[in-house]
Design a protein around this motif. Structure first.
Motif, mmCIF file in Angstrom:
data_model
loop_
_atom_site.group_PDB
_atom_site.id
_atom_site.type_symbol
_atom_site.label_atom_id
_atom_site.label_comp_id
_atom_site.label_asym_id
_atom_site.label_seq_id
_atom_site.Cartn_x
_atom_site.Cartn_y
_atom_site.Cartn_z
ATOM 1 N N VAL A 49 -57.436 32.600 -1.186
ATOM 2 C CA VAL A 49 -57.895 32.535 -2.577
ATOM 3 C C VAL A 49 -59.356 32.118 -2.570
ATOM 4 C CG1 VAL A 49 -57.702 31.278 -4.767
ATOM 5 C CG2 VAL A 49 -55.628 32.009 -3.563
ATOM 6 N N VAL A 50 -60.202 32.895 -3.242
ATOM 7 C CA VAL A 50 -61.622 32.558 -3.365
ATOM 8 C C VAL A 50 -61.983 32.539 -4.848
ATOM 9 C CG1 VAL A 50 -63.992 33.129 -2.739
ATOM 10 C CG2 VAL A 50 -62.119 33.726 -1.178
ATOM 11 N N VAL A 51 -62.581 31.446 -5.280
ATOM 12 C CA VAL A 51 -63.096 31.346 -6.650
ATOM 13 C C VAL A 51 -64.617 31.357 -6.587
ATOM 14 C CG1 VAL A 51 -63.293 29.916 -8.715
ATOM 15 C CG2 VAL A 51 -61.101 30.076 -7.504
ATOM 16 N N GLU A 52 -65.232 32.312 -7.258
ATOM 17 C CA GLU A 52 -66.676 32.334 -7.407
ATOM 18 C C GLU A 52 -67.011 31.554 -8.669
ATOM 19 O OE1 GLU A 52 -70.822 33.594 -8.114
ATOM 20 O OE2 GLU A 52 -69.141 33.091 -9.379
ATOM 21 N N ALA A 53 -67.578 30.358 -8.485
ATOM 22 C CA ALA A 53 -67.893 29.476 -9.610
ATOM 23 C C ALA A 53 -69.392 29.221 -9.698
ATOM 24 C CB ALA A 53 -67.129 28.156 -9.469
#
Length: 323
Positions: A211-215
């Motif tokens: 899981v990757v979140v671009e924040a």
């Protein structure tokens, strides 16, 4: 009434402007007296002078008095929403994006009550928390997954905490600022003090997150770094706000790695604000860890300047109105 207004890039002045009243409301709206607000990363391009996508789409929407601010706590002083009564204290979205003013009009559907034991300048964190909780709900398979959060600004820090609470096996943060201490306090197992391009370049296959979140947002390259970093079959949530309408996507990588790319804004806002209140009640230490700086509203200039050049210990910056 008073309002802060951007008169040129990175310069607020206090102005007197037209006072809205109950006659200006349509069904479903409320009139709020500002109690507190908070600075969002999506406010900073406006502060820096960028013509945003919304302003491009709506000619004439430049920088009205009170812009940019949408994270708000206020007292209802007039209402055309039966769910909100005069005198209610509410938190949520200043839906006209001009809440840096004495009075502001907002949609009642974007507001909710909050625990009165929270001061307004602390309660305002429920709005960004609602956004993060909604995003995490959209990502399948968080429990047991290796997760990475690109960007350790205020929203990235909340993602650390929310992903950990949702059962992620590990959470790694990535930021150009040294967020190792603050990121760990907010739930990360480790924080890489690196540009995302350098971090992804040194990832081993065994360490690739599922899981990757671009924040981070506001630039094109970080989306590609998220796609490159993800494990085969991984899920990427693009949370950061784009400054450009079109982003190039490496379709070969997306296809061959069987990746899922998601994005979206917060829906069911009252529901999510209520969930945020319950989450904060279950994690009361989150308040002091997250809200690190508070300025009086007439010091908005200093607050925004700090937000554009944060220290390693700067998380959420809020603004308060004297009672």
């Amino acid at each position: 009434m008073w309002a802060q207004q951007l008169v040129r890039p990175r310069e607020f002045v206090e102005v007197a402007t037209t006072r809205p009243d109950a006659d200006d409301l349509v069904d479903g709206e409320v009139l709020l007296r500002l109690r507190a607000g908070a600075i969002c990363g999506s406010d900073l391009p406006v502060f820096n002078g960028l013509l945003t996508l919304k302003q491009r789409d709506e000619p004439g929407v430049e920088n009205p008095p009170g812009s940019p601010m949408h994270e708000v706590v206020g007292e209802v002083i007039a209402t055309r929403d039966p769910r909100h009564a005069v005198g209610d204290q509410v938190v949520g979205w200043g839906s006209r994006l001009n809440a840096l003013s004495e009075l502001t009009i907002s949609l009642g559907d974007a507001l909710n009550s909050f625990d009165p034991r929270l001061s307004p300048e602390r309660a305002v964190m429920l709005q960004p928390l609602a956004c993060v909780l909604h995003a995490v709900e959209q990502i399948p398979g968080v429990a047991g997954a290796r997760a990475a959060v690109l960007g350790q600004g205020p929203m990235g820090l909340l993602f650390n905490h929310a992903l950990r609470s949702a059962g992620a096996r590990s959470v790694i943060g990535v930021d150009r600022l040294d967020r190792r201490d603050l990121g760990a306090r907010m739930g990360a197992d480790d924080v890489a003090h690196l540009h995302t391009s350098r971090w992804v370049g040194q990832l081993s296959d065994a360490d690739r997150p599922e899981v990757v979140v671009e924040a981070i947002g506001h630039n094109v390259s970080t989306l590609d770094h998220a796609l490159e970093a993800a494990e085969r079959g991984g899920r990427i949530f693009y949370f950061g706000i784009p400054d450009d309408a079109y982003y190039p996507v490496n379709m070969q990588r997306l296809l061959r790695k069987n990746l899922s790319l998601m994005s979206g804004v917060t829906l069911q806002r009252r529901v999510m604000l209520e969930k945020a209140s319950r989450y904060l009640a279950a994690h009361p230490d989150l308040v002091e860890a997250f809200v690190t700086h508070t300025f009086d509203v007439d010091q908005a200039q200093q607050g925004f300047e700090l937000a554009t050049a944060p220290t390693p210990q700067t998380a959420k910056i809020t603004l308060k109105v004297a009672s």
